[in-house]
Design an enzyme around this catalytic site. Structure first.
Site, PDB file in Angstrom:
ATOM      1  N   PHE A 130       0.871  -1.183   0.000  1.00  0.00           N
ATOM      2  CA  PHE A 130       0.000   0.000   0.000  1.00  0.00           C
ATOM      3  C   PHE A 130       0.909   1.234   0.000  1.00  0.00           C
ATOM      4  O   PHE A 130       1.804   1.335   0.847  1.00  0.00           O
ATOM      5  CB  PHE A 130      -0.867  -0.050   1.258  1.00  0.00           C
ATOM      6  CG  PHE A 130      -1.991   0.932   1.285  1.00  0.00           C
ATOM      7  CD1 PHE A 130      -3.011   0.873   0.348  1.00  0.00           C
ATOM      8  CD2 PHE A 130      -2.040   1.915   2.262  1.00  0.00           C
ATOM      9  CE1 PHE A 130      -4.061   1.781   0.386  1.00  0.00           C
ATOM     10  CE2 PHE A 130      -3.093   2.823   2.307  1.00  0.00           C
ATOM     11  CZ  PHE A 130      -4.104   2.745   1.369  1.00  0.00           C
ATOM     12  N   ASP A 210       1.472  -5.567   7.829  1.00  0.00           N
ATOM     13  CA  ASP A 210       0.284  -4.714   7.747  1.00  0.00           C
ATOM     14  C   ASP A 210      -0.906  -5.625   7.470  1.00  0.00           C
ATOM     15  O   ASP A 210      -0.988  -6.254   6.412  1.00  0.00           O
ATOM     16  CB  ASP A 210       0.463  -3.665   6.637  1.00  0.00           C
ATOM     17  CG  ASP A 210      -0.678  -2.650   6.630  1.00  0.00           C
ATOM     18  OD1 ASP A 210      -1.791  -3.001   7.077  1.00  0.00           O
ATOM     19  OD2 ASP A 210      -0.458  -1.520   6.163  1.00  0.00           O
ATOM     20  N   TYR A 235     -11.527  -0.204   9.758  1.00  0.00           N
ATOM     21  CA  TYR A 235     -12.751   0.202   9.035  1.00  0.00           C
ATOM     22  C   TYR A 235     -13.021  -0.638   7.796  1.00  0.00           C
ATOM     23  O   TYR A 235     -13.969  -0.401   7.081  1.00  0.00           O
ATOM     24  CB  TYR A 235     -12.703   1.694   8.663  1.00  0.00           C
ATOM     25  CG  TYR A 235     -11.421   2.162   8.002  1.00  0.00           C
ATOM     26  CD1 TYR A 235     -11.202   1.943   6.661  1.00  0.00           C
ATOM     27  CD2 TYR A 235     -10.445   2.829   8.726  1.00  0.00           C
ATOM     28  CE1 TYR A 235     -10.027   2.367   6.052  1.00  0.00           C
ATOM     29  CE2 TYR A 235      -9.271   3.258   8.138  1.00  0.00           C
ATOM     30  CZ  TYR A 235      -9.067   3.028   6.794  1.00  0.00           C
ATOM     31  OH  TYR A 235      -7.902   3.440   6.206  1.00  0.00           O
ATOM     32  N   ARG A 385     -11.832  -3.911  -8.585  1.00  0.00           N
ATOM     33  CA  ARG A 385     -11.581  -4.697  -7.373  1.00  0.00           C
ATOM     34  C   ARG A 385     -12.905  -5.037  -6.709  1.00  0.00           C
ATOM     35  O   ARG A 385     -13.751  -4.177  -6.488  1.00  0.00           O
ATOM     36  CB  ARG A 385     -10.692  -3.868  -6.438  1.00  0.00           C
ATOM     37  CG  ARG A 385     -10.075  -4.652  -5.321  1.00  0.00           C
ATOM     38  CD  ARG A 385      -9.064  -3.804  -4.590  1.00  0.00           C
ATOM     39  NE  ARG A 385      -9.690  -2.659  -3.943  1.00  0.00           N
ATOM     40  CZ  ARG A 385      -9.197  -2.050  -2.871  1.00  0.00           C
ATOM     41  NH1 ARG A 385      -8.053  -2.449  -2.355  1.00  0.00           N
ATOM     42  NH2 ARG A 385      -9.812  -1.024  -2.331  1.00  0.00           N
TER      43      ARG A 385
HETATM   44  C1  LIG Z   1      -6.398   0.644   4.212  1.00  0.00           C
HETATM   45  C2  LIG Z   1      -4.953   0.426   4.451  1.00  0.00           C
HETATM   46  C3  LIG Z   1      -4.239   1.271   5.289  1.00  0.00           C
HETATM   47  C4  LIG Z   1      -4.911   2.441   5.941  1.00  0.00           C
HETATM   48  O1  LIG Z   1      -4.035   3.329   6.516  1.00  0.00           O
HETATM   49  P1  LIG Z   1      -4.571   4.498   7.471  1.00  0.00           P
HETATM   50  O2  LIG Z   1      -3.332   5.217   7.834  1.00  0.00           O
HETATM   51  O3  LIG Z   1      -5.212   3.836   8.662  1.00  0.00           O
HETATM   52  O4  LIG Z   1      -5.525   5.331   6.688  1.00  0.00           O
HETATM   53  C5  LIG Z   1      -2.900   0.995   5.505  1.00  0.00           C
HETATM   54  N1  LIG Z   1      -2.306  -0.067   4.927  1.00  0.00           N
HETATM   55  C6  LIG Z   1      -2.969  -0.905   4.103  1.00  0.00           C
HETATM   56  C7  LIG Z   1      -2.289  -2.086   3.514  1.00  0.00           C
HETATM   57  C8  LIG Z   1      -4.311  -0.676   3.831  1.00  0.00           C
HETATM   58  O5  LIG Z   1      -4.984  -1.489   3.029  1.00  0.00           O
END
Ligand SMILES: *Cc1c(COP(=O)(O)O)cnc(C)c1O
Length: 425
Positions: A130, A210, A235, A385
């Site tokens: 991400f 993660d 979320y 997706r």
């Molecule tokens: C959705 C997601 C996040 C979200 O990060 P925030 O800082 O909580 O907004 C982080 N890493 C991955 C892999 C995600 O899919």
């Protein structure tokens, strides 16, 4: 893959009639029964218990209780809610706390890891991670005076699976940190946590996983895998609501060696002594910083209840059946229109979403949302997706969703949309 799948709405109905989790759908608010929601991997649905709890927190605990509520469950909530999440990710007590966002938690744990082994300068990750995770790493490197090198492993030629040989070669004795998303946000590829953790430990590197796209969707065994650290958001499959606070896991065996880069009063040993000098709280709680968004935290806590009741084993079993079925429908209904699968075929290597790729993916996504009452999402360059949430999605909805995608293609409904991207895709 189940060989008996059939291309018919009756077959989807039959799968629903055998679904032991089907009744959990009633635990959620469904304002539009015609809507096919395939984005629960991005923002989970609203549960009825979450509404009740949010009302109670705002009206009774904030409105009536005021500051007294800190002593009635508010103050301890990061650790208490952390324990509930621990039950979903295979962690024993005392290792998971809820705080901040995933990005901030990754920052805190990255800085702590790099400080633990200052002589090691390599950080290993992959190009399918991400992007926020990569930005956080880049920011940490800059903050530490550009002494570290970030090595990013590419995918194999399929663009779906990581090159594990390259990963193994990249992790050397100079590697302080390996950080990866357990389930990749585009292709849905699921890493083998145990295998990669052992690979890193052999070279003396620590690993931050993660779990954002994995928790609530796949079986996770942090303790059994001897994992060091994890972060994740609440979320998506955990249905905590937009921007609900994230969590972090720190293995008990290393907690006392670590220092958070953000020394705030919630991570202080005895915050209400109000001493002038910081001394860290014991355990994972030292990674807390300041006051948490309590309305959101406590609403999210309630939203975990249906998941905990269903249990991860049942959720995972249904998730595999759903994604297998979705791949079957992709091959039978959509490949003839130029789609290809952008996710692993082997369910052991797959999370709970799949990507289907098409050169017109962006415009098809627009047509689905605007005309067909289907909500998937789009990830560059060509990934439509589709998220399959075992708690509240039915097989009939999956059938209907694929049939509507087929209609968009047959009637070329996407052609009237601009390829100009909207802000949120
Ligand atoms: C959705 C997601 C996040 C979200 O990060 P925030 O800082 O909580 O907004 C982080 N890493 C991955 C892999 C995600 O899919």
């Amino acid at each position: 893959m189940n060989k008996d799948f059939q291309v018919s709405p009756e077959y989807a109905f039959q799968l629903d009639s055998q679904d032991k989790l089907a009744s959990f759908r009633d635990a959620f608010i469904v304002t539009d029964p015609d809507l096919i929601y395939l984005d629960g991997n991005s923002l989970g649905r609203l549960s009825k218990v979450a509404i009740e709890r949010a009302k109670q927190v705002v009206e009774e605990e904030w409105g009536g209780g005021l500051a007294r509520s800190w002593n009635k469950g508010w103050w301890e909530s990061p650790a208490r809610v952390g324990e509930k999440i621990a039950g979903l990710v295979g962690a024993a007590a005392g290792q998971v706390v809820v705080s901040d966002s995933t990005s901030v938690n990754l920052f805190k744990l990255t800085m702590a890891t790099l400080a633990l082994n200052p002589q090691k300068t390599r950080i290993v990750t992959d190009t399918m991670n991400f992007p926020s995770d990569l930005y956080i790493l880049q920011g940490c490197v800059q903050l530490l005076g550009n002494r570290h090198e970030i090595v990013r492993i590419d995918s194999k030629n399929d663009g779906i699976t990581p090159d594990l040989d390259a990963l193994e070669k990249a992790i050397n004795e100079d590697t302080a940190l390996v950080t990866l998303s357990l389930v990749l946000f585009k292709s849905g590829y699921l890493y083998d946590m145990k295998q990669i953790t052992e690979m890193a430990h052999r070279k003396g590197a620590l690993v931050i996983w993660d779990l954002s796209h994995a928790a609530g969707a796949v079986s996770i065994a942090l303790d059994d895998c001897n994992a060091d650290f994890a972060v994740g958001c609440t979320y998506k499959y955990l249905n905590g609501g937009p921007g609900s606070p994230a969590y972090l896991y720190v293995n008990k065996s290393i907690q006392e060696k670590l220092s958070s880069p953000i020394w705030g009063w919630w991570g202080q040993d005895k915050p209400f002594v109000f001493g002038l000098d910081y001394s860290p709280a014991h355990g994972a709680e030292r990674f807390l910083s300041g006051a948490q968004p309590l309305i959101s935290m406590l609403t999210m806590e309630a939203a975990l209840e249906p998941l905990l009741q269903a249990g991860m084993d049942s959720l995972r079993a249904k998730s595999i059946l759903m994604t297998d079925y979705a791949i079957f429908l992709t091959e039978n209904l959509l490949v003839p229109f130029g789609f290809s699968l952008g996710s692993p075929r082997d369910s052991a290597q797959r999370g709970s979403h799949i990507s289907i790729r098409h050169p017109e993916g962006y415009r098809i996504n627009r047509a689905l949302i605007d005309e067909m009452n289907v909500i998937p999402d789009f990830r560059e360059p060509d990934n439509l997706r589709l998220g399959f949430t075992p708690l509240y999605l039915s097989f009939t909805e999956i059938w209907e969703g694929f049939d509507r995608i087929r209609r968009v293609m047959e009637e070329k409904r996407y052609e009237k949309y601009s390829a100009q991207r909207l802000t949120v895709t």
